[in-house]
Each structure stands twice: as structure tokens, then as C-alpha cells.
Design a protein around this motif. Structure first.
Motif, short mmCIF file in Angstrom:
data_model
loop_
_atom_site.label_atom_id
_atom_site.label_comp_id
_atom_site.label_asym_id
_atom_site.label_seq_id
_atom_site.Cartn_x
_atom_site.Cartn_y
_atom_site.Cartn_z
N GLN A 304 17.33 21.37 67.31
CA GLN A 304 16.71 20.10 66.96
C GLN A 304 16.40 20.01 65.47
N VAL A 305 15.81 21.05 64.92
CA VAL A 305 15.33 20.98 63.53
C VAL A 305 16.44 21.29 62.53
N VAL A 306 17.22 22.33 62.79
CA VAL A 306 18.24 22.75 61.83
C VAL A 306 19.54 21.97 62.01
N MET A 433 8.98 32.67 59.17
CA MET A 433 8.92 31.34 58.56
C MET A 433 7.87 31.28 57.47
N ALA A 434 6.73 31.91 57.72
CA ALA A 434 5.68 31.92 56.70
C ALA A 434 6.19 32.55 55.41
N HIS A 435 7.00 33.59 55.55
CA HIS A 435 7.55 34.27 54.37
C HIS A 435 8.64 33.44 53.70
N ASN A 436 9.51 32.84 54.52
CA ASN A 436 10.67 32.12 53.98
C ASN A 436 10.33 30.74 53.43
N LEU A 437 9.29 30.11 53.99
CA LEU A 437 9.01 28.71 53.64
C LEU A 437 7.79 28.54 52.74
N VAL A 438 7.15 29.64 52.37
CA VAL A 438 5.91 29.52 51.60
C VAL A 438 6.13 28.77 50.29
N LYS A 439 7.30 28.89 49.70
CA LYS A 439 7.57 28.23 48.43
C LYS A 439 7.95 26.77 48.62
N TRP A 440 8.65 26.46 49.71
CA TRP A 440 9.23 25.13 49.89
C TRP A 440 8.42 24.24 50.81
N LEU A 441 7.75 24.83 51.77
CA LEU A 441 6.98 24.05 52.75
C LEU A 441 5.79 24.88 53.18
N PRO A 442 4.83 25.11 52.29
CA PRO A 442 3.76 26.07 52.57
C PRO A 442 2.93 25.75 53.80
N GLU A 443 2.65 24.46 54.05
CA GLU A 443 1.82 24.12 55.20
C GLU A 443 2.54 24.43 56.52
N ALA A 459 13.38 14.23 56.26
CA ALA A 459 12.87 13.37 55.19
C ALA A 459 12.68 14.12 53.86
N LEU A 460 12.87 15.42 53.85
CA LEU A 460 12.68 16.20 52.62
C LEU A 460 13.81 15.93 51.62
N PRO A 461 13.55 16.13 50.31
CA PRO A 461 14.63 16.04 49.32
C PRO A 461 15.75 17.02 49.67
N PRO A 462 16.99 16.68 49.35
CA PRO A 462 18.14 17.50 49.77
C PRO A 462 18.01 18.99 49.42
N GLU A 463 17.59 19.30 48.20
CA GLU A 463 17.51 20.70 47.80
C GLU A 463 16.45 21.44 48.61
N THR A 464 15.29 20.80 48.76
CA THR A 464 14.22 21.42 49.55
C THR A 464 14.63 21.58 51.00
N ARG A 465 15.29 20.54 51.54
CA ARG A 465 15.72 20.60 52.94
C ARG A 465 16.69 21.76 53.15
N ALA A 466 17.60 21.97 52.22
CA ALA A 466 18.58 23.05 52.37
C ALA A 466 17.89 24.41 52.41
N HIS A 467 16.89 24.61 51.55
CA HIS A 467 16.16 25.87 51.54
C HIS A 467 15.35 26.05 52.83
N VAL A 468 14.74 24.96 53.31
CA VAL A 468 13.94 25.02 54.54
C VAL A 468 14.83 25.38 55.73
N LEU A 469 15.98 24.74 55.84
CA LEU A 469 16.89 25.02 56.95
C LEU A 469 17.38 26.46 56.91
#
Length: 504
Positions: A304-306, A433-443, A459-469
Motif C-alpha cells: 500500500q505505502v511503497v 524505520m526510525a533509523h532510516n527515516l529520521v532525516k526525511w520523515l522524523p515524526e 504527497a511528499l516532494p519527489p526526492e523525499t518520497r524516494a528516500h522514504v520509500l
């Protein structure tokens, strides 16, 4: 003491049943197991509508948890009661309890009433699932049980797929109340057929019931299920609530072992752990349960998310797994009936399961959906023989007087593995996830899986979304590595199973 691999006792605890009635009884038993299994899965698609009608959003998870908790506790208790008082009484009582719980849910005017009804449903459902499988051991010779257990395993797997679809259909065309009322005609028919065709136990003498053992086992299983459903989500892993539950579970299992060693009719005789088949099959079930529930829990979230597919479509990705499970479960049962051999089936199937889970360690945002579906087929093929052959092997290796207890143990250890796996994998995934997303999506990284939604990520900016995924996919890799390792351990353990002759 139970002799190691002594085999089943020669005298069955029930009166003989005419051959012409066996198919009728097995059909009723399969229907009973199917609607008991549907009791857990049919509710998922109706939850949003139920919350909109009744309120109680804060209680929504307990609609599912209450059923799982009660069924986990009810199964081993019902297995022992079936050994003491006969399967017919336990099956018919389980049907009544399940239907009463379903009616209470259907007429409920608050979420609290629904949860109370789900506790009753779960207790009845757990009893029905285990006792249905034990009836096969009463009616059929050992060589034929694998085939029947394969069909029952297929019915159990089928409920995982058709439950949400049937629930969605009933909610859309009737109302959410009917997901509970739909059980009534099937339950009534099964009750009548079993009442006519299945004989009562001939021995009506008063039995000693292990109330202390039952209470301690219920406490242990309840604490374990609550930890798996609340730790890392509702409560922090280091919270007082989680640590208290862990201490309660530890104390309960220690006291349970002490009580069972002294009980006249123990819920789970400690002597069974000297039986090679009982020990190996249940250890394999424990390991496989960890691997299976880890897959089922986290794959829909990834899809669903990725991958950005809908919740309904993500649920349909369980269909390939269930197709593989049905095929392997029925096929392995037929092989067991034809050849009288079964040892190599769980060895090969758990090896395949490990390979299929290893393929999931490569999941990435650009992974093709067909490849994921192919891996799910492999997982299903790996799971099927473990379920059908495991129960039949245990029933073949223990005295008939312990048939219900042995059958219940296979279900219980698989659920324990699932609870431990879900909790452990959930903590591992959240930490990743806490380790991988702390820079891009800390909450979201700090809040775990429940704070991330597909719409939010899209809804995230493309670059941020790519890192989050990428971060979410990478956080899943250790989960599947450990699940593959669990399957490999199960494979190695399966080689230690001693194959016993099957009566025909």
C-alpha cells in the motif's frame, strides 16, 4: 508416562460410527471449521462501517484482538475437554457459544458490546477449529488422516481469502450486522448433522478437570497475545504495561509446568515432550508460525505505502499464497495416504519456504508485482505440508486418549510462534524505520507503522518520497532475513522427525 513414539492406542474413545456416515460428519466438520475461521477474517472489511455506526474508534483493534485472544485460550482447553468428554459435546457446545457470540455482535448497540460478543465467538471458534481436526483422528485410520487434514487446512486457508471479500459484499448490499448473522444457518445445520451422525462418548464417568492448569495456560497465552498486539504500538516496549505483561507470562508458564507435573488430568501432559513427533512437529510449527505471521502482517503495508496499490488489491496478494497453501496441503495429504510416507514433506516444504522468504529480502520500490506474487506462491507451497502433515503425524504418534491435546498443541504452538514473530518483527521494523527515516520523515520514523499512510507518502516532494520509500523497503529486509532463518531452522529440525508406520 507416554512412551516415545508409542503410536496411538488401539481403542478409540468414541463409539464406532457407520462408514456411510463418515463423509457426512467430515463434511459437517469442514463446514464448522470454515465458518469458525471466517469469524476472524470476515470482520476486517466491516470495521470502518461499524465504527461510523457505533463509534468507539479507540476500541476498533480490540474487535480483532478479542477474538484472537479468546480463540487462542479456548483451543487447548477444548482439546482436553474433548479427550475427557468426547468430541460431540465439545463441538456442539462450541457451535452454540459461537452462534450466541455472533448474535450478540449482530444486535450490539456499542463497540463494547461487540467486543464482548467477539470474546464469546473467539472462545467457541477456537474450540471448533481444534475439535474439528481431532474428529478426523477419531474417524479415520492414520494413513487417511493426512488427506482429510489437508482438506481442513485448505478450508482454513480459504477463509483468509474469502472472509474479507464476503464481509465487504454483505456490508455493501445488506449491513454490517449480517456478517455475524450469516453464521447462523451454517452453524444450525452443522449442529443438527453432528447431533445425528456423530456418536456420544460411551464413558460417562466423572472426570478430574485441571482448572489450575487451564487458568495458568490461559494467563500465559493472554499475556503473550496482548504483548504481540500492544507492544511498540499502544505501549512502548520499555513501558510498565509491556514489562508487566512479560513478567506475568513468564510467571504463568513456570507455574503451569509445575502444576501440570502433578495434575491427574493435565491440560498439556509434560510427558508428551518426550515424544519425538510431538516435540519436532510443534517446534517446526513454532518456527513456521513466526515466518508466516511476519509475512502476512507486513507485506500489505509495503504494497500500500511503497507500491501505492489499494488496500483491497494488497489483500488480494494473499490469494497466491493461499493458492499455494491449498495445493500443497491437499497434495501432501494425498501423497501421505497413497504412500504411507511423510517425513520428507516438511523437510522439502520448509526449505522452499526459506528460499521464498529469502527472495522477499530483495524488495524495493521498483520490485515488479509479478515477482512478489511468485514469492507468495512459494511461501504458500512451503506452508501447506507443515499444517496438514504435522497434525496427522502427531495424531499417529500419541495415544488416542490424548488426541485432542495433541491436535490442540499444533495449533497452539503455531499461534505462539505467530505472536512472538509479530511482536518481534514489529519492533525490528519500527526500529529500522526510525533509523532510516529520521532525516526525511522524523515524526513517522519515531511513530512507527501506524503513523504512515499511503496518501501522506504520495504527497511528499519527489526526492523525499524516494528516500522514504527506500527506507521503508530497507527496514523490511531484516524481517524477511530472520523469517527465512526461522524457516531454515524448521527445515533442519524436520530432519530429526522419526517416521512411524501409518495404519490403514
Amino acid at each position: 508416562m507416554v512412551d516415545v513414539d508409542d503410536g496411538a492406542a488401539t481403542a478409540a474413545p468414541e463409539k464406532r460410527i457407520e462408514d456411510g456416515s463418515i463423509r457426512l460428519v467430515l463434511g459437517a466438520v469442514a463446514a464448522t471449521l470454515l465458518f469458525a475461521s471466517l469469524g476472524q477474517t470476515i470482520v476486517s472489511t466491516a470495521l470502518p462501517v461499524m465504527v461510523a455506526d457505533l463509534g468507539g474508534m479507540d476500541k476498533i483493534t480490540w474487535v480483532m484482538t478479542a477474538y484472537l485472544l479468546a480463540s487462542t485460550i479456548g483451543a487447548p482447553v477444548a482439546g482436553k475437554l474433548g479427550d475427557l468428554y468426547g468430541r460431540k459435546m465439545v463441538l456442539q457446545t462450541g457451535i452454540v457459544v459461537f452462534i450466541v457470540g455472533a448474535v450478540l455482535c449482530g444486535i450490539a448497540s456499542s463497540m463494547g458490546q461487540v467486543i464482548a460478543g467477539r470474546i464469546l465467538q473467539g472462545g467457541g471458534g477456537g474450540a471448533l477449529i481444534v475439535t474439528s481436526m481431532a474428529v478426523v483422528g477419531d474417524l479415520l485410520p492414520a494413513r487417511e488422516r493426512g488427506k482429510a487434514q489437508g482438506v481442513l487446512g485448505a478450508a482454513f486457508g480459504l477463509s483468509t481469502v474469502i472472509g474479507p471479500l464476503l464481509g465487504g459484499f454483505l456490508v455493501e448490499h445488506l449491513s454490517w450486522h449480517w456478517i455475524f448473522f450469516v453464521n447462523f444457518p451454517v452453524g444450525l445445520a452443522a449442529f443438527i448433522i453432528l447431533g445425528i451422525a456423530l456418536p456420544r462418548r460411551a464413558d460417562r464417568s466423572r472426570k478430574s478437570v485441571d482448572y489450575a492448569g487451564g487458568a495458568l495456560l490461559a494467563t500465559f497465552l493472554a499475556a503473550l497475545v496482548l504483548i504481540s498486539n500492544t507492544a511498540g504500538t499502544v505501549f512502548a516496549w520499555s513501558s510498565v504495561q509491556t514489562l508487566s505483561l512479560a513478567l506475568i507470562a513468564l510467571a504463568a508458564v513456570v507455574m503451569f509446568v509445575r502444576v501440570e507435573r502433578r495434575a491427574e488430568e493435565p491440560i498439556l501432559p509434560m510427558s508428551l515432550f518426550a515424544n519425538n513427533t510431538f516435540l519436532v512437529v510443534n517446534f517446526v510449527g513454532l518456527m513456521v508460525g513466526m515466518a508466516m505471521f511476519g509475512t502476512i502482517t507486513f507485506l500489505p503495508f509495503f504494497l500500500q505505502v511503497v507500491k501505492g496499490i489499494s488496500p483491497t488489491s494488497s489483500g488480494l496478494f494473499l490469494v497466491p499464497m493461499m493458492g499455494g497453501l491449498l495445493t500443497a496441503s491437499i497434495g501432501s495429504g494425498r501423497y501421505m495416504a497413497r504412500t504411507g510416507r511423510y517425513k520428507l514433506l516438511p523437510v522439502f516444504s520448509t526449505a522452499l519456504l526459506s528460499v521464498a522468504l529469502l527472495s522477499m529480502t530483495t524488495l524495493a520500490p521498483d520490485s515488479p508485482l509479478w515477482l512478489i506474487a511468485l514469492s507468495m506462491i512459494g511461501i504458500g507451497l512451503g506452508l501447506g505440508p507443515v499444517f496438514s502433515i504435522g497434525v496427522a503425524a502427531i495424531q499417529n504418534a500419541i495415544p488416542v486418549s490424548m488426541l485432542g491435546v495433541g491436535t490442540a498443541s499444533a495449533n497452539m504452538f503455531r499461534l505462539i510462534g505467530g505472536a512472538v514473530g509479530t511482536a518481534g518483527f514489529g519492533a525490528l521494523f519500527s526500529a529500522g524505520m526510525a533509523h532510516n527515516l529520521v532525516k526525511w520523515l522524523p515524526e513517522a520514523g519515531a511513530g512507527g507503522i501506524r503513523t504512515i499512510e499511503a496518501e501522506m507518502v504520495a504527497a511528499l516532494p519527489p526526492e523525499t518520497r524516494a528516500h522514504v520509500l527506500d527506507g521503508i523497503a530497507s527496514a523490511l529486509h531484516p524481517v524477511f532475513w530472520i523469517a527465512a532463518g526461522s524457516a531454515l531452522i524448521a527445515c533442519i529440525a524436520s530432519t530429526q522427525l522419526r517416521e512411524l508406520p501409518l495404519s490403514s
